[in-house]
Scaffold this motif. Sequence first.
Motif, PDB file in Angstrom:
ATOM      1  N   GLU A 200       0.646  -3.467  12.453  1.00  0.00           N
ATOM      2  CA  GLU A 200       1.804  -2.720  12.933  1.00  0.00           C
ATOM      3  C   GLU A 200       2.643  -3.692  13.968  1.00  0.00           C
ATOM      4  OE1 GLU A 200      -0.652   0.809  12.185  1.00  0.00           O
ATOM      5  OE2 GLU A 200      -1.260  -1.717  13.045  1.00  0.00           O
ATOM      6  N   GLY A 201       2.484  -4.507  14.194  1.00  0.00           N
ATOM      7  CA  GLY A 201       3.116  -5.444  15.659  1.00  0.00           C
ATOM      8  C   GLY A 201       2.996  -6.899  14.955  1.00  0.00           C
ATOM      9  N   GLN A 202       1.586  -7.776  15.241  1.00  0.00           N
ATOM     10  CA  GLN A 202       1.724  -9.372  14.528  1.00  0.00           C
ATOM     11  C   GLN A 202       1.936  -8.841  12.759  1.00  0.00           C
ATOM     12  OE1 GLN A 202      -0.356  -7.320  16.493  1.00  0.00           O
ATOM     13  NE2 GLN A 202       1.086  -8.807  17.946  1.00  0.00           N
ATOM     14  N   GLY A 203       1.849  -8.217  12.104  1.00  0.00           N
ATOM     15  CA  GLY A 203       1.739  -8.164  10.639  1.00  0.00           C
ATOM     16  C   GLY A 203       0.526  -9.033  10.068  1.00  0.00           C
ATOM     17  N   VAL A 204       0.768  -9.698   9.133  1.00  0.00           N
ATOM     18  CA  VAL A 204      -0.207 -10.388   8.605  1.00  0.00           C
ATOM     19  C   VAL A 204      -0.875 -11.883   9.143  1.00  0.00           C
ATOM     20  CG1 VAL A 204      -2.157 -11.126   6.957  1.00  0.00           C
ATOM     21  CG2 VAL A 204      -0.632  -9.576   5.911  1.00  0.00           C
ATOM     22  N   GLU A 205      -2.237 -12.085   9.805  1.00  0.00           N
ATOM     23  CA  GLU A 205      -2.727 -13.182  10.403  1.00  0.00           C
ATOM     24  C   GLU A 205      -1.614 -14.225   9.536  1.00  0.00           C
ATOM     25  OE1 GLU A 205      -3.739 -14.332  12.936  1.00  0.00           O
ATOM     26  OE2 GLU A 205      -4.962 -12.356  13.903  1.00  0.00           O
ATOM     27  N   GLU A 206      -1.050 -15.547  10.028  1.00  0.00           N
ATOM     28  CA  GLU A 206      -1.121 -16.656   9.648  1.00  0.00           C
ATOM     29  C   GLU A 206      -2.054 -17.064   8.789  1.00  0.00           C
ATOM     30  OE1 GLU A 206       1.836 -18.168   9.271  1.00  0.00           O
ATOM     31  OE2 GLU A 206       2.623 -16.752  10.382  1.00  0.00           O
ATOM     32  N   SER A 207      -3.082 -17.241   9.672  1.00  0.00           N
ATOM     33  CA  SER A 207      -4.313 -17.927   8.479  1.00  0.00           C
ATOM     34  C   SER A 207      -4.674 -17.102   7.504  1.00  0.00           C
ATOM     35  CB  SER A 207      -5.712 -18.105   9.475  1.00  0.00           C
ATOM     36  OG  SER A 207      -6.413 -16.512  10.035  1.00  0.00           O
ATOM     37  N   ILE A 208      -4.680 -15.825   7.586  1.00  0.00           N
ATOM     38  CA  ILE A 208      -4.884 -14.807   6.017  1.00  0.00           C
ATOM     39  C   ILE A 208      -3.936 -14.856   5.164  1.00  0.00           C
ATOM     40  CG2 ILE A 208      -4.751 -12.111   5.077  1.00  0.00           C
ATOM     41  CD1 ILE A 208      -7.309 -13.539   6.248  1.00  0.00           C
ATOM     42  N   LEU A 209      -2.329 -15.317   5.374  1.00  0.00           N
ATOM     43  CA  LEU A 209      -1.474 -15.755   4.324  1.00  0.00           C
ATOM     44  C   LEU A 209      -1.572 -17.196   4.163  1.00  0.00           C
ATOM     45  CD1 LEU A 209       1.852 -14.320   7.259  1.00  0.00           C
ATOM     46  CD2 LEU A 209       0.726 -13.255   4.596  1.00  0.00           C
ATOM     47  N   ASP A 210      -2.400 -17.917   4.392  1.00  0.00           N
ATOM     48  CA  ASP A 210      -2.184 -19.465   4.219  1.00  0.00           C
ATOM     49  C   ASP A 210      -3.392 -19.038   2.868  1.00  0.00           C
ATOM     50  OD1 ASP A 210      -0.905 -20.285   6.421  1.00  0.00           O
ATOM     51  OD2 ASP A 210      -2.356 -20.821   7.297  1.00  0.00           O
ATOM     52  N   LEU A 211      -3.666 -18.094   2.957  1.00  0.00           N
ATOM     53  CA  LEU A 211      -4.767 -17.842   1.108  1.00  0.00           C
ATOM     54  C   LEU A 211      -4.334 -17.368   0.492  1.00  0.00           C
ATOM     55  CD1 LEU A 211      -7.966 -16.714   3.661  1.00  0.00           C
ATOM     56  CD2 LEU A 211      -7.796 -19.135   2.412  1.00  0.00           C
ATOM     57  N   CYS A 212      -3.203 -17.131   1.032  1.00  0.00           N
ATOM     58  CA  CYS A 212      -2.707 -16.578  -0.168  1.00  0.00           C
ATOM     59  C   CYS A 212      -2.000 -17.197  -1.528  1.00  0.00           C
ATOM     60  CB  CYS A 212      -1.322 -15.205  -0.313  1.00  0.00           C
ATOM     61  SG  CYS A 212      -1.627 -13.318   1.282  1.00  0.00           S
ATOM     62  N   ASP A 213      -1.717 -16.649  -2.993  1.00  0.00           N
ATOM     63  CA  ASP A 213      -1.062 -17.330  -3.688  1.00  0.00           C
ATOM     64  C   ASP A 213       0.651 -17.626  -3.942  1.00  0.00           C
ATOM     65  OD1 ASP A 213      -3.837 -17.581  -5.259  1.00  0.00           O
ATOM     66  OD2 ASP A 213      -3.594 -15.764  -5.943  1.00  0.00           O
ATOM     67  N   GLU A 214       0.621 -15.921  -3.545  1.00  0.00           N
ATOM     68  CA  GLU A 214       2.760 -15.396  -3.987  1.00  0.00           C
ATOM     69  C   GLU A 214       2.434 -15.414  -2.636  1.00  0.00           C
ATOM     70  OE1 GLU A 214       4.372 -14.307  -7.454  1.00  0.00           O
ATOM     71  OE2 GLU A 214       2.586 -15.024  -8.497  1.00  0.00           O
ATOM     72  N   TYR A 215       3.524 -14.659  -1.997  1.00  0.00           N
ATOM     73  CA  TYR A 215       4.390 -13.731  -0.675  1.00  0.00           C
ATOM     74  C   TYR A 215       5.793 -12.831  -1.765  1.00  0.00           C
ATOM     75  CZ  TYR A 215       2.105 -17.061   1.520  1.00  0.00           C
ATOM     76  OH  TYR A 215       1.667 -18.234   2.646  1.00  0.00           O
ATOM     77  N   LEU A 216       5.502 -11.639  -1.280  1.00  0.00           N
ATOM     78  CA  LEU A 216       6.379 -10.397  -1.245  1.00  0.00           C
ATOM     79  C   LEU A 216       7.396 -10.328  -0.308  1.00  0.00           C
ATOM     80  CD1 LEU A 216       4.176  -8.317  -3.484  1.00  0.00           C
ATOM     81  CD2 LEU A 216       5.531 -10.136  -4.265  1.00  0.00           C
ATOM     82  N   TYR A 217       8.351  -9.428  -0.883  1.00  0.00           N
ATOM     83  CA  TYR A 217       9.101  -9.315   0.271  1.00  0.00           C
ATOM     84  C   TYR A 217       9.796  -8.010  -0.073  1.00  0.00           C
ATOM     85  CZ  TYR A 217      14.010 -11.273  -0.392  1.00  0.00           C
ATOM     86  OH  TYR A 217      14.760 -11.184  -1.428  1.00  0.00           O
ATOM     87  N   ILE A 218      10.948  -6.946   0.367  1.00  0.00           N
ATOM     88  CA  ILE A 218      11.508  -5.530   0.320  1.00  0.00           C
ATOM     89  C   ILE A 218      12.459  -5.925   1.148  1.00  0.00           C
ATOM     90  CG2 ILE A 218      11.588  -3.334   0.774  1.00  0.00           C
ATOM     91  CD1 ILE A 218       8.836  -2.997   1.275  1.00  0.00           C
ATOM     92  N   GLU A 219      13.737  -5.943  -0.068  1.00  0.00           N
ATOM     93  CA  GLU A 219      14.814  -6.283   0.294  1.00  0.00           C
ATOM     94  C   GLU A 219      15.394  -5.284   1.391  1.00  0.00           C
ATOM     95  OE1 GLU A 219      18.910  -7.939  -0.832  1.00  0.00           O
ATOM     96  OE2 GLU A 219      17.448  -6.564  -3.246  1.00  0.00           O
ATOM     97  N   MET A 220      16.553  -4.844   1.993  1.00  0.00           N
ATOM     98  CA  MET A 220      17.088  -3.938   3.219  1.00  0.00           C
ATOM     99  C   MET A 220      18.086  -4.440   3.903  1.00  0.00           C
ATOM    100  SD  MET A 220      13.399  -3.070   5.208  1.00  0.00           S
ATOM    101  CE  MET A 220      13.166  -5.130   5.937  1.00  0.00           C
ATOM    102  N   ASN A 221      18.616  -3.140   3.937  1.00  0.00           N
ATOM    103  CA  ASN A 221      19.914  -3.210   5.082  1.00  0.00           C
ATOM    104  C   ASN A 221      19.702  -4.192   6.254  1.00  0.00           C
ATOM    105  OD1 ASN A 221      21.590  -2.585   6.805  1.00  0.00           O
ATOM    106  ND2 ASN A 221      22.725  -0.621   5.165  1.00  0.00           N
ATOM    107  N   GLU A 222      20.844  -4.520   6.173  1.00  0.00           N
ATOM    108  CA  GLU A 222      20.448  -6.483   7.521  1.00  0.00           C
ATOM    109  C   GLU A 222      20.115  -5.372   8.723  1.00  0.00           C
ATOM    110  OE1 GLU A 222      25.126  -7.417   7.640  1.00  0.00           O
ATOM    111  OE2 GLU A 222      23.993  -8.582   6.686  1.00  0.00           O
ATOM    112  N   ARG A 223      20.901  -3.886   8.848  1.00  0.00           N
ATOM    113  CA  ARG A 223      20.835  -3.533   9.893  1.00  0.00           C
ATOM    114  C   ARG A 223      19.060  -3.259  10.385  1.00  0.00           C
ATOM    115  NH1 ARG A 223      25.615  -1.082   7.917  1.00  0.00           N
ATOM    116  NH2 ARG A 223      24.662   0.630   7.663  1.00  0.00           N
ATOM    117  N   CYS A 224      18.595  -3.171   9.357  1.00  0.00           N
ATOM    118  CA  CYS A 224      16.801  -1.928  10.001  1.00  0.00           C
ATOM    119  C   CYS A 224      16.450  -3.386   9.808  1.00  0.00           C
ATOM    120  CB  CYS A 224      16.477  -1.488   8.639  1.00  0.00           C
ATOM    121  SG  CYS A 224      15.278  -0.831   8.284  1.00  0.00           S
TER     122      CYS A 224
END
Length: 242
Positions: A200-224
């Motif tokens: 909830e606070g830190q997200g996915v560990e960087e060392s775990i992210l380094d193992l990923c094949d691709e990254y995703l994000y949810i496009e949101m209103n810039e106020r959020c």
Amino acid sequence: MLYTSIDNKKIKDLKKLNTKKYRDKTGLFLVEGRHLVLEAYKTGHLKELLLEKDELFPLSVPTNYLSNNVIHYITEVESPGTIFGVCEKPIFEESYGKRIVILDGIQDPGNLGTIIRSAVAFHVDMIILSPSTVDAYNSKVIRSSQGMIFHIPVVVKDLYEIIPKLQQQHYTIFGTKVTYGKNIKELENHEKFAIIMGNEGQGVEESILDLCDEYLYIEMNERCESLNVGVATSIILYELDK
């Protein structure tokens, strides 16, 4: 049989099911309320029914009765119900299926329960928890899942070991990250995938992210700035459910 004393060994053992250590030792856990007990019963995981004295709830399992003081002793809620169940932890074949959710360090039971519920709704085949994630059989997780804990395999794995194994089996591993990430709405279909959601606070560990094949994000209103991890996971699973 009617149990009226909190000093009874059986009652003390029921109380201990509120601890992860005792749940792990026995393979049992408690559920409370008509809906959760019925879900456990329908899926074959209800081992014993516990009712407050004079309560009627006819199910074909061993049934015992509890006095009000015993109910208040074993419950974890301020206003307990009158129907409880002792359940066996589901044992599923370790077949990963095609759609996996991997959770790295989720701490809030309500978030995990929400994710379990959404995973069932959007056809996920398995949930993998890191050892640092909250116990799936915590009573708050079970209540938040609305009984969906009985309908999907939830296992605990070392993420540094399981992610490479999944990649060897041709799963695409998605991490959640805005930088270099792909808008979830623009993602093409993948037959086999695992999506990793983080703390909830830190997200996915960087060392775990380094193992990923691709990254995703949810496009949101810039106020959020960000979304609750339970909400974010639900949105992503909805978009991936194609």
